[in-house]
Design a protein around this motif. Structure first.
Motif, PDB file in Angstrom:
ATOM      1  N   PHE A   1       0.825  -1.213   0.000  1.00 20.82           N
ATOM      2  CA  PHE A   1       0.000   0.000   0.000  1.00 20.82           C
ATOM      3  C   PHE A   1       0.858   1.261   0.000  1.00 20.82           C
ATOM      4  CE2 PHE A   1      -2.099   3.146   2.927  1.00 20.82           C
ATOM      5  CZ  PHE A   1      -2.978   3.655   1.986  1.00 20.82           C
TER       6      PHE A   1
ATOM      7  N   THR B   1       1.378   3.869  -3.153  1.00 20.20           N
ATOM      8  CA  THR B   1       1.010   5.275  -2.976  1.00 20.20           C
ATOM      9  C   THR B   1       2.160   6.203  -3.347  1.00 20.20           C
ATOM     10  OG1 THR B   1      -0.552   4.731  -1.198  1.00 20.20           O
ATOM     11  CG2 THR B   1       0.243   6.994  -1.302  1.00 20.20           C
TER      12      THR B   1
ATOM     13  N   SER C   1      -5.773   7.293  -2.025  1.00 22.50           N
ATOM     14  CA  SER C   1      -4.980   6.460  -1.130  1.00 22.50           C
ATOM     15  C   SER C   1      -5.632   6.348   0.238  1.00 22.50           C
ATOM     16  CB  SER C   1      -3.578   7.051  -0.988  1.00 22.50           C
ATOM     17  OG  SER C   1      -2.839   6.358  -0.007  1.00 22.50           O
TER      18      SER C   1
ATOM     19  N   TYR D   1      -8.606   3.988  -0.064  1.00 21.13           N
ATOM     20  CA  TYR D   1      -8.186   2.592  -0.190  1.00 21.13           C
ATOM     21  C   TYR D   1      -7.597   2.082   1.128  1.00 21.13           C
ATOM     22  CZ  TYR D   1      -5.893  -1.640  -1.765  1.00 21.13           C
ATOM     23  OH  TYR D   1      -5.503  -2.953  -1.898  1.00 21.13           O
TER      24      TYR D   1
ATOM     25  N   VAL E   1     -10.380   0.875   3.237  1.00 27.35           N
ATOM     26  CA  VAL E   1     -10.861  -0.433   2.762  1.00 27.35           C
ATOM     27  C   VAL E   1      -9.896  -1.535   3.174  1.00 27.35           C
ATOM     28  CG1 VAL E   1     -11.373  -1.795   0.704  1.00 27.35           C
ATOM     29  CG2 VAL E   1     -12.124   0.592   0.829  1.00 27.35           C
TER      30      VAL E   1
END
Length: 461
Positions: free
Chosen positions: A354, A358, A389, A392, A395
């Protein structure tokens, strides 16, 4: 527990303010008194230290914030071994500096040798400082940082009143850091042990290795964004972005402190009350997002005359970027809620992918925006990417939270450590034990194990 968390957060914020303010004063004093060439040399060497300082915190200090031992003996051993590993990392940086100084500075100068000699010592201070925060003793971090900041500012003012030679300037700066390191070692009551670096990596390597890669990629992408924008839209666009960043300087300090608070407090909350990790994450998200929003609103309502007085000609360049910069800061603060929770949950692989995705996306978005609309396009691209970002990240956190805080059916979840006992422990400066069967991203907390450890462990007075 909320009272204790708020108090710890206040001390961490105060420490961040002291560190940022004294570093700012260092730059101002140097820029005002030194020649352009001398200040350029100082900026390059100081920048080299900053890069290793950031990588050290990410690699050797952050694992302590996520997984700090509960019992006093293990806690002292963790501080000893992590600071020893940081010293080894500093030695690597010192050795690498010598050949790099040739093409960058034209040769191995006296300031280069001073930095090479002191870099391992300065990184020990950085690691112990964050170790104090991980242990729930941020006041000790403030003492060490305040000693460094005060001594460096006073010494720099005195030296620059007499001479502007880089050798003396860098020497007093490094010696101020040496004083702070001695104070930190005295407070920790441990001596960094270089020989234990390999053992520390065996114990914390599952966290340290991906954290180091994250730190390197994020640092490269941060500088890469400015380089790419400069190549596409020109140096004026880079200047506009950097000028806009200065408006949000106080917010950036609070957000940086908020990241440390988020990781330490959410890790502590996960050990004590795993069923409340969602509430803690929400508090961090809303709180830090509000910091970004408030700073943006204050910047946009600032009268043009005041802005011009404070920032000179740069105000006309940065003013159009403020709306996009505000959105960026809101998302930058809010994303630390889910990101901090994922760090506390030790979702190593998910958070690794992640953060790296990003960072790369931000560079690409800035480049595309700069190609279409210069600095304003780059700022808009950065804001849009950071917002996506943040969404997400929420999530991703939601997908990991049930596995990390699941509780057996038909049975009420009990805190890993009673709230009263945890508060007492935190006041005495010993952090919680990470009671986990293993350290994979999907590992679960076992309250019975932690309670057994709590009964058998002793308190550090």
């Amino acid at each position: 527990m909320l009272t204790h968390a708020t108090r710890r957060g206040g001390w961490i914020l105060a420490d961040q303010i002291i560190s940022s303010a004294t570093n700012f004063m260092l730059i101002i004093l140097s820029a005002r008194r030194m020649s352009a060439a001398a200040f350029g040399e100082f900026a390059l060497l100081y920048g080299y230290y900053v890069v290793f300082h950031q990588l050290t915190q990410t690699t050797f200090a952050e694992p302590l914030m996520v997984r700090f031992p509960r019992d006093p003996d293990s806690a002292r051993r963790a501080l000893r071994d992590s600071s020893g590993a940081a010293a080894v990392f500093g030695l690597i940086g010192a050795v690498a500096l010598l050949p790099l100084s040739g093409p960058i500075l034209g040769g191995i100068t006296a300031p280069v040798l001073i930095l090479a000699a002191l870099l391992p010592v300065l990184l020990i201070q950085s690691t112990l400082r964050m170790g104090f925060i991980a242990a729930g003793q941020p006041r000790k971090a403030i003492v060490s940082d305040a000693a460094w900041g005060l001594s460096q500012c006073v010494a720099m003012f005195v030296v620059l009143s007499v001479t502007t030679k880089m050798t003396w300037v860098f020497l007093v700066w490094g010696l101020s850091g040496l004083i702070a390191t001695v104070i930190a070692i005295t407070q920790a009551r441990v001596l960094p042990r270089v020989a234990s670096a390999s053992g520390w990596l065996r114990e914390y390597g599952d966290l340290a290795r991906p954290y180091l890669v994250e730190g390197v990629v994020l640092t490269v992408c941060s500088y890469g964004t400015l380089i790419v924008v400069g190549r596409i839209a020109g140096l004026a666009a880079v200047g506009s972005l950097r000028a806009a960043d200065t408006v949000f300087g106080p917010a950036a300090v609070m957000i940086n402190a908020g990241r440390v608070i988020a990781i330490t407090e959410l890790s502590r909350l996960l050990a004590a009350r795993p069923d409340r990790i969602g509430q803690g994450t929400l508090v961090v998200t809303v709180g830090l997002g509000t910091v970004g929003a408030a700073s943006g609103v204050l910047a946009m309502v600032l009268p043009a005359s005041v802005g011009a007085l404070l920032f000179g000609r740069s105000w006309q360049l940065m003013a159009p970027l403020l709306p996009a910069q505000t959105v960026f800061r809101i998302a930058q603060g809010a994303v630390l809620g889910p990101a901090g929770a994922l760090r506390a949950l030790q979702a190593i692989r998910a958070l690794f992918i992640f953060r790296l995705a990003t960072a790369v996306a931000l560079v690409a978005a800035a480049a595309i925006g700069a190609a279409f609309a210069g600095a304003q396009g780059a700022a808009t691209g950065l804001a849009a990417t950071m917002t996506l970002s943040c969404l997400y990240g929420a999530v991703l956190y939601a997908s990991h939270r049930p596995r990390a805080t699941a509780r057996p059916l038909g049975r009420r979840q009990r805190p890993a450590v009673p709230a009263e006992q945890l508060d007492t422990i935190d006041d005495q400066g010993v952090d919680q034990h990470r009671a986990q069967a293993n350290r994979s991203p999907d590992s679960q907390v076992f309250p019975e194990t932690v309670q057994a450890n709590a009964r058998s462990g002793s308190h550090d007075h």
